[in-house]
Enzyme design. Structure first.
Site, PDB file in Angstrom:
ATOM      1  CB  CYS A  45       1.518  -0.801   3.293  1.00 31.35           C
ATOM      2  SG  CYS A  45       2.745  -1.689   2.559  1.00 31.35           S
TER       3      CYS A  45
HETATM    4  C1  BEZ Z   1       2.401  -1.833  -1.629  1.00 27.40           C
HETATM    5  O1  BEZ Z   1       2.323  -1.758  -0.307  1.00 27.40           O
HETATM    6  O2  BEZ Z   1       1.619  -1.346  -2.127  1.00 27.40           O
HETATM    7  C2  BEZ Z   1       3.510  -2.278  -2.117  1.00 27.40           C
HETATM    8  C3  BEZ Z   1       4.714  -2.157  -1.364  1.00 27.40           C
HETATM    9  C4  BEZ Z   1       6.081  -2.954  -1.896  1.00 27.40           C
HETATM   10  C5  BEZ Z   1       5.969  -3.324  -3.385  1.00 27.40           C
HETATM   11  C6  BEZ Z   1       4.825  -3.585  -4.192  1.00 27.40           C
HETATM   12  C7  BEZ Z   1       3.635  -3.107  -3.442  1.00 27.40           C
END
Ligand code: BEZ
Length: 242
Positions: A45
């Protein structure tokens, strides 16, 4: 009930990293992208929000406003945005909804319980100036989105909203387009002065129409059934993107 293409995008009020907003007021007459993130302070994200911030000019060119969502609170968002700015070498320039009660996430069906019971998946909604849903895509948490693809799709949505054309596989802005099946060959000769190639009676290719085509007069217009001069001026307020 889940949302589908062509449905009215639900309106909402929300607290964001930039204060309270009303969704429809925020969009105004623009196109919009509403996209969700599983959680704050997560690696994928972080890269996504940084990438979107860097495309500010590209979204502006397309008269498109961006709104992100994560189910954490405003204070968390503000701290995370500082991190994003620092690590991604950018400035987040759009609001991030603090959807702690999951009101918007539920309204837009962004929680897919068989993937994760509480976190939102990576949903993307593209909303037209008429506030209807033009595109929806869902990615799992483990896969970051390709925002070049999103820009490409917006180019196609905007072109085909106004012209009687569709865009073929892997099309990119500036490449040849397909003439809509509802257009006869006689009409196509008038509508597409650059000419067209009839590969099959149902497959006719033409160069992407120029920006000022179709705005000149209604008699030579190649506007789509849903297109009108009013709509076109909303879609392309600074003129059609060349
Ligand atoms: C991420 O944004 O890296 C992420 C968020 C939730 C689960 C796995 C990855």
């Amino acid at each position: 009930m889940s949302l589908r293409l062509g449905d009215k995008a639900p309106d909402f009020d929300a607290l964001t990293s930039e204060g309270k907003i009303n969704f429809y007021n925020y969009l105004g007459d623009s196109w919009g992208i509403l996209f969700s993130h599983p959680a704050d302070y997560t690696p994928v994200c972080t890269t996504e929000l940084g990438a979107v911030a860097k495309y500010k000019d590209e979204f502006e060119k397309r008269n498109t406003k961006v709104l992100a969502l994560s189910v954490d609170g405003v204070e968390s968002h503000k701290g995370w945005i500082e991190d994003i700015n620092e690590t991604q070498n950018t400035t987040v320039n759009f609001p991030l909804i603090a959807d702690e009660d999951k009101k918007v996430a539920n309204l837009y069906d962004m929680i897919h319980p068989n993937a994760d019971n509480t976190l939102t998946v990576r949903s993307v909604y593209v909303i037209g100036p008429d506030k209807t849903i033009k595109l929806m895509i869902s990615y799992p948490a483990s896969t970051g989105r390709n925002f070049e693809e999103l820009l490409r799709v917006i180019d196609s949505l905007q072109l085909t909203a106004y012209r009687k054309v569709a865009t073929p596989a892997n099309w990119k802005h500036g490449e040849d387009v397909v003439i809509s099946p509802s257009v006869s060959n006689d009409e196509a000769k008038e509508m597409f002065p650059k000419g067209f190639k009839e590969v099959r009676p149902y497959l006719r290719m033409t160069p992407q129409p120029d920006g000022d085509q179709g705005k000149e007069s209604s008699k030579s217009s190649n506007k789509n059934a849903s297109g009108s001069d009013n709509e076109a001026s909303k879609i392309f307020p600074k003129g059609y993107r060349e």
